[in-house]
Structures are given as C-alpha cells and as structure tokens.
Design a protein around this motif. Structure first.
Motif, PDB file in Angstrom:
ATOM      1  N   GLU A  39     -29.657   4.615 -38.394  1.00 12.76           N
ATOM      2  CA  GLU A  39     -28.573   4.198 -39.295  1.00 12.76           C
ATOM      3  C   GLU A  39     -28.168   5.331 -40.230  1.00 12.76           C
ATOM      4  N   ALA A  40     -29.148   6.056 -40.726  1.00  8.99           N
ATOM      5  CA  ALA A  40     -28.851   7.197 -41.594  1.00  8.99           C
ATOM      6  C   ALA A  40     -28.156   8.306 -40.811  1.00  8.99           C
ATOM      7  N   GLU A  41     -28.599   8.499 -39.589  1.00  5.07           N
ATOM      8  CA  GLU A  41     -28.037   9.554 -38.748  1.00  5.07           C
ATOM      9  C   GLU A  41     -26.569   9.303 -38.436  1.00  5.07           C
ATOM     10  N   LEU A  42     -26.196   8.051 -38.219  1.00  6.63           N
ATOM     11  CA  LEU A  42     -24.791   7.728 -37.959  1.00  6.63           C
ATOM     12  C   LEU A  42     -23.915   8.153 -39.131  1.00  6.63           C
ATOM     13  N   ALA A  43     -24.366   7.871 -40.350  1.00  5.70           N
ATOM     14  CA  ALA A  43     -23.606   8.265 -41.535  1.00  5.70           C
ATOM     15  C   ALA A  43     -23.581   9.783 -41.693  1.00  5.70           C
ATOM     16  N   PHE A  44     -24.724  10.431 -41.411  1.00 11.26           N
ATOM     17  CA  PHE A  44     -24.802  11.887 -41.522  1.00 11.26           C
ATOM     18  C   PHE A  44     -23.849  12.556 -40.535  1.00 11.26           C
ATOM     19  N   ASN A  45     -23.836  12.080 -39.312  1.00 13.95           N
ATOM     20  CA  ASN A  45     -22.953  12.669 -38.297  1.00 13.95           C
ATOM     21  C   ASN A  45     -21.488  12.456 -38.646  1.00 13.95           C
ATOM     22  N   ARG A  46     -21.170  11.295 -39.206  1.00 16.18           N
ATOM     23  CA  ARG A  46     -19.793  11.043 -39.640  1.00 16.18           C
ATOM     24  C   ARG A  46     -19.400  12.037 -40.732  1.00 16.18           C
ATOM     25  N   LEU A  47     -20.336  12.311 -41.628  1.00 20.23           N
ATOM     26  CA  LEU A  47     -20.084  13.262 -42.713  1.00 20.23           C
ATOM     27  C   LEU A  47     -19.923  14.674 -42.164  1.00 20.23           C
ATOM     28  N   MET A  48     -20.740  15.039 -41.201  1.00 23.84           N
ATOM     29  CA  MET A  48     -20.644  16.377 -40.605  1.00 23.84           C
ATOM     30  C   MET A  48     -19.318  16.582 -39.887  1.00 23.84           C
ATOM     31  N   GLY A  49     -18.685  15.487 -39.499  1.00 23.89           N
ATOM     32  CA  GLY A  49     -17.406  15.577 -38.813  1.00 23.89           C
ATOM     33  C   GLY A  49     -16.220  15.699 -39.739  1.00 23.89           C
ATOM     34  N   CYS A  50     -16.450  15.642 -41.041  1.00 27.75           N
ATOM     35  CA  CYS A  50     -15.351  15.728 -42.018  1.00 27.75           C
ATOM     36  C   CYS A  50     -15.028  17.191 -42.298  1.00 27.75           C
ATOM     37  N   LYS A  51     -14.426  17.851 -41.347  1.00 30.18           N
ATOM     38  CA  LYS A  51     -14.227  19.293 -41.452  1.00 30.18           C
ATOM     39  C   LYS A  51     -13.239  19.700 -42.540  1.00 30.18           C
ATOM     40  N   LEU A  52     -12.368  18.806 -42.949  1.00 23.08           N
ATOM     41  CA  LEU A  52     -11.421  19.132 -44.013  1.00 23.08           C
ATOM     42  C   LEU A  52     -11.948  18.694 -45.374  1.00 23.08           C
ATOM     43  N   ASP A  53     -13.222  18.342 -45.404  1.00 21.66           N
ATOM     44  CA  ASP A  53     -13.889  17.966 -46.648  1.00 21.66           C
ATOM     45  C   ASP A  53     -13.342  16.670 -47.246  1.00 21.66           C
ATOM     46  N   GLU A  54     -12.838  15.765 -46.369  1.00 22.95           N
ATOM     47  CA  GLU A  54     -12.429  14.463 -46.872  1.00 22.95           C
ATOM     48  C   GLU A  54     -13.678  13.705 -47.303  1.00 22.95           C
ATOM     49  N   PRO A  55     -13.619  13.008 -48.433  1.00 24.67           N
ATOM     50  CA  PRO A  55     -14.798  12.273 -48.888  1.00 24.67           C
ATOM     51  C   PRO A  55     -14.983  10.962 -48.144  1.00 24.67           C
ATOM     52  N   LEU A  56     -16.240  10.576 -47.940  1.00 26.67           N
ATOM     53  CA  LEU A  56     -16.558   9.244 -47.462  1.00 26.67           C
ATOM     54  C   LEU A  56     -16.830   8.350 -48.670  1.00 26.67           C
ATOM     55  N   SER A  57     -16.709   7.054 -48.488  1.00 31.88           N
ATOM     56  CA  SER A  57     -16.925   6.115 -49.569  1.00 31.88           C
ATOM     57  C   SER A  57     -18.425   5.900 -49.796  1.00 31.88           C
ATOM     58  N   GLN A  58     -18.753   5.298 -50.932  1.00 27.14           N
ATOM     59  CA  GLN A  58     -20.135   4.949 -51.212  1.00 27.14           C
ATOM     60  C   GLN A  58     -20.689   4.021 -50.134  1.00 27.14           C
ATOM     61  N   ALA A  59     -19.880   3.056 -49.708  1.00 29.98           N
ATOM     62  CA  ALA A  59     -20.343   2.117 -48.680  1.00 29.98           C
ATOM     63  C   ALA A  59     -20.658   2.838 -47.375  1.00 29.98           C
ATOM     64  N   GLU A  60     -19.856   3.845 -47.025  1.00 30.44           N
ATOM     65  CA  GLU A  60     -20.060   4.574 -45.776  1.00 30.44           C
ATOM     66  C   GLU A  60     -21.317   5.441 -45.807  1.00 30.44           C
ATOM     67  N   THR A  61     -21.719   5.882 -46.990  1.00 31.27           N
ATOM     68  CA  THR A  61     -22.874   6.784 -47.081  1.00 31.27           C
ATOM     69  C   THR A  61     -24.119   6.106 -47.648  1.00 31.27           C
ATOM     70  N   GLN A  62     -24.051   4.808 -47.944  1.00 29.73           N
ATOM     71  CA  GLN A  62     -25.160   4.094 -48.569  1.00 29.73           C
ATOM     72  C   GLN A  62     -26.447   4.203 -47.752  1.00 29.73           C
ATOM     73  N   ALA A  63     -26.352   3.982 -46.439  1.00 31.49           N
ATOM     74  CA  ALA A  63     -27.556   4.017 -45.591  1.00 31.49           C
ATOM     75  C   ALA A  63     -28.193   5.405 -45.625  1.00 31.49           C
TER      76      ALA A  63
END
Length: 422
Positions: A220-244
């Motif tokens: 579950e943590a890895e899914l959020a981490f990989n989503r974050l690593m894909g934000c190449k333009l430095d768009e922020p993820l929400s608290q809910a998306e990164t909570q896990a």
C-alpha cells in the motif's frame, strides 16, 4: 520563599527541548529585539497584528517597529507569553519603563548581545543554571558545548511532491528508484545523525496532519510512493493520496530509532499560531490518537511533549498506564502557570517520579529560556511546598522529586554519559 524555592533554584537543569540557534547563527543573522518575540508574536497576532509584521523580513524602520510593538504590547501584556518577554528584557537588559524610546535603546543592547561571544554562557550557564540543552534547529552541527541535537524527521515522511523525495536523496547522498531504497536513505540519515550526537528523534506532524497512524502494508505504501515518483512536473499529491506512505514511514522511523536506542519526542496538544500550517486543527493533536502506536512499540521510549495540553486529563492516564511513555512539561508553564500547577499536582499523584521531565524552554532565543526556567522553578517549588504542607510528600521526597524532574531523569532517559556528577 520556602526552603523548596531555595533548593529548586540551585538545581543545575538539563533542558529537554529547545529551538535555540547556535551562538554563531545568532551572530551571523544579527538578531535584534524584534526578532526575539517568538511566542509573544502569537499573542500579537491573536490581538490583530499581521503575522511577521515585526519580523526581520519586513523592511520598515526600527522606529516603526517599536511603535507597532507598543500598540500591541498594551493589548497583550496580561498574558504569560508577554510576562516572559518582560522578564527577559527587564532582567537581562535593564528595560524599565515600556515606551518607544526605551524599546529602541534596548534593541541596540540586544544587537550587541547577539555579537557578544560570552552571551550564551552568561545567560544559559550563569543566569539560567542550565548545564545542557537539547535544541531542534534541523542541524547536528551545533558547535556549542551546552547543546545536543534532536532532529525533526517529519521531512522524511511528509511526502507530497517529487521534490520532497529528492531532498532526502541529496541529504543521504544516494539515488532512489524504489521504496525499499528510500527506506535505506532514511535509515542512512538516522545513523548519520546518531553518529553526530543526536539524542532523540522528533515528530512534529500534529501541526500538519493527525497523530493517528494506520498500519498500511508495504504494498500500500509502495503504490503511493510510485505515484509520487511519477509526478515529474512536481505536481503535489493530496494528504489522502499519501496517507498510507506517511503512516508506513512513521512506523519505519520508530522501528529504526528504537534500534539506535533513541527516545522519540512527539508534539501533542496546542498549536502555536506562528508555526501552525493546518489552520490550528487542535483535534489533530489529541494524545489519545497515539494509543495504537504506544501499544505496538512497547520497547520504544516515547516522550509526549507539552503534557498534551489542553488534553491533559487523558494524557495523565496514558503516562500512568504505559511503561514506555514519559511525561513532559516542556512549554506548559508559559501557556498557563495555573494549568501547569494543576498538571504537576496530577503528575505527583499519578505518575512515578522517574518518568517525568520537568523543563524544556521551547524557545527560539536564550532570553526566553532564561525567563521560562525562572517561572518553571517557581511553579515547581510552589507545588512541592503545597504537597509537603498536605503531607503528600516529606521534605526529602520533595527535594528528590525536584532533582529527578529537572536533571536525573533526563540523564537516564537520554543516556547522557558524564553528566551524572556535574
């Protein structure tokens, strides 16, 4: 004054929590009176002043700052935060009448003190009776013998953008592609900080999210981490998306801190206006939200800062029942001496004396620490006098209690070698 006031006043304090800049930083930044407001700035804001109006970034003249200061001083001088500023300025700089002229003269004295190489020793060691202080200024390079570092670790789990990950990469000197590598990078930083003298890990996350932590899986943590690593333009993820991911990292940091023998300090309770970033959602800081973590990590020593104020009744129950949880009075005296007395009475009645940490100045400047310890000593001595008067303690027990909370307990909890006989 009672014999307890005399006794408490001579104790050499181990100060468990500060945000004091090093003497060199203070000199380099050329601090003046208006950059020493700290908590008073919060009260000025509460009374209507714009945050930062008297800050160093503001280009208005010192005369204008003094005029604004006096306007808000008259609105707030009843508070204990104001009382601490008054004590510091009057005792250490000789300020008597509070007006623009005298404020400007004192401002010049503060600037001179900021460049005085002996000022820290004068205020900390001689005037405050503090032998050692733990300070959190996000560096372990303190270069002052009376300081020991504690590091905020929030930056390693407050992950919202790709830049947050690259910051940890840079600090750890590694390149990260996967969550497992990121965990290694965080562990590398912890190990480095321990080698450089860090005495505890600090979590301040109640200021920007809830203290409640779930127990996500690595996947579950890895899914959020990989989503974050894909934000190449430095768009922020929400608290809910990164909570896990955040929750997983909190568990990881606790585990690794425990392996290094580090206690964990956690902010609980009141949010200071001048540093709050979540709209002062005080319920995020309710100490009861930590119970699942306290139950899970029985081998970890947790120091729950600030007595959980205003949630100090459940706090008392928690520190009484959990063997691995330590009570702490950092900051409490200056929010309300009345509340501090009530809390300390509760500690004496409910909590083993070996589990109580009696003082943390929690200030950005040493003048505030001086004023705070002066008040803390008085409050503790007042309470001990009351306890002896009601036969809850005898004189010897009261003195032992004071020694414990101001010094001995911190030496034991933080394993301060060489401080036992000083």
């Amino acid at each position: 004054m009672s014999i307890f006031h005399d006794y408490v006043n001579q104790i050499r304090i181990i100060d468990g929590h500060e945000h004091l800049a090093t003497p060199q930083i203070r000199k380099n930044e050329n601090h003046d009176l208006f950059s020493l407001l700290h908590y008073l700035d919060s009260d000025f804001h509460s009374a209507g002043m714009k945050l930062g109006a008297l800050g160093r970034q503001n280009s208005i003249s010192v005369e204008q700052k003094a005029s604004i200061f006096m306007d808000y001083w008259h609105k707030t001088k009843n508070t204990t935060y104001a009382r601490m500023f008054r004590t510091a300025m009057e005792d250490l700089y000789g300020l008597s009448e509070w007006n623009v002229k005298n404020l400007l003269e004192t401002n010049e004295k503060v600037v001179q003190a900021s460049h005085n190489p002996d000022w820290y020793e004068h205020v900390m060691a001689q005037k405050s009776g503090i032998d050692l202080a733990f300070t959190l200024i996000q560096t372990t390079k303190l270069e002052y013998e009376r300081f020991r570092p504690i590091m905020f670790m929030d930056f390693t789990f407050k992950l919202r953008t790709l830049k947050d990950i690259t910051t940890v990469e840079r600090m750890a000197g590694v390149t990260v592609y996967h969550l497992s590598q990121y965990l290694d990078a965080v562990d590398t930083l912890l190990h480095k900080y321990v080698q450089e003298g860090m005495v505890a890990t600090k979590f301040g996350h109640a200021y920007w999210r809830s203290l409640a932590s779930g127990k996500p899986t690595f996947h579950e943590a890895e899914l959020a981490f990989n989503r974050l690593m894909g934000c190449k333009l430095d768009e922020p993820l929400s608290q809910a998306e990164t909570q896990a991911l955040q929750d997983y990292l909190i568990h990881f940091i606790i585990q690794r801190s425990t392996a290094y023998g580090l206690p964990i300090q956690i902010h609980t309770g009141h949010h200071e206006v001048s540093v709050s970033s979540n709209g002062n959602t005080i319920t995020n800081s309710n100490v009861e939200l930590l119970i699942p973590l306290l139950l899970e990590y029985k081998d970890t020593n947790f120091v729950l800062l600030h007595s959980g104020y205003p949630y100090y009744l459940p706090y008392l129950s928690i520190v009484k029942n959990f063997q691995n949880v330590y009570a702490d009075l950092t900051w409490v005296y200056i929010i309300s001496p009345t509340a501090a007395k009530q809390i300390l009475h509760g500690f004496i009645e409910m909590v083993p004396m070996t589990k109580i940490q009696g003082f943390g100045g929690d200030y950005n400047f040493i003048e505030g620490t001086y004023a705070h310890q002066k008040l803390a000593r008085k409050v503790v001595a007042d309470v001990l006098s009351e306890k002896v008067a009601e036969s809850a303690l005898d004189e010897s027990e009261a003195m032992t209690f004071a020694d414990r909370i101001f010094r001995t307990n911190l030496i034991d909890i933080y394993k301060l070698k060489g401080m036992e006989v000083q």
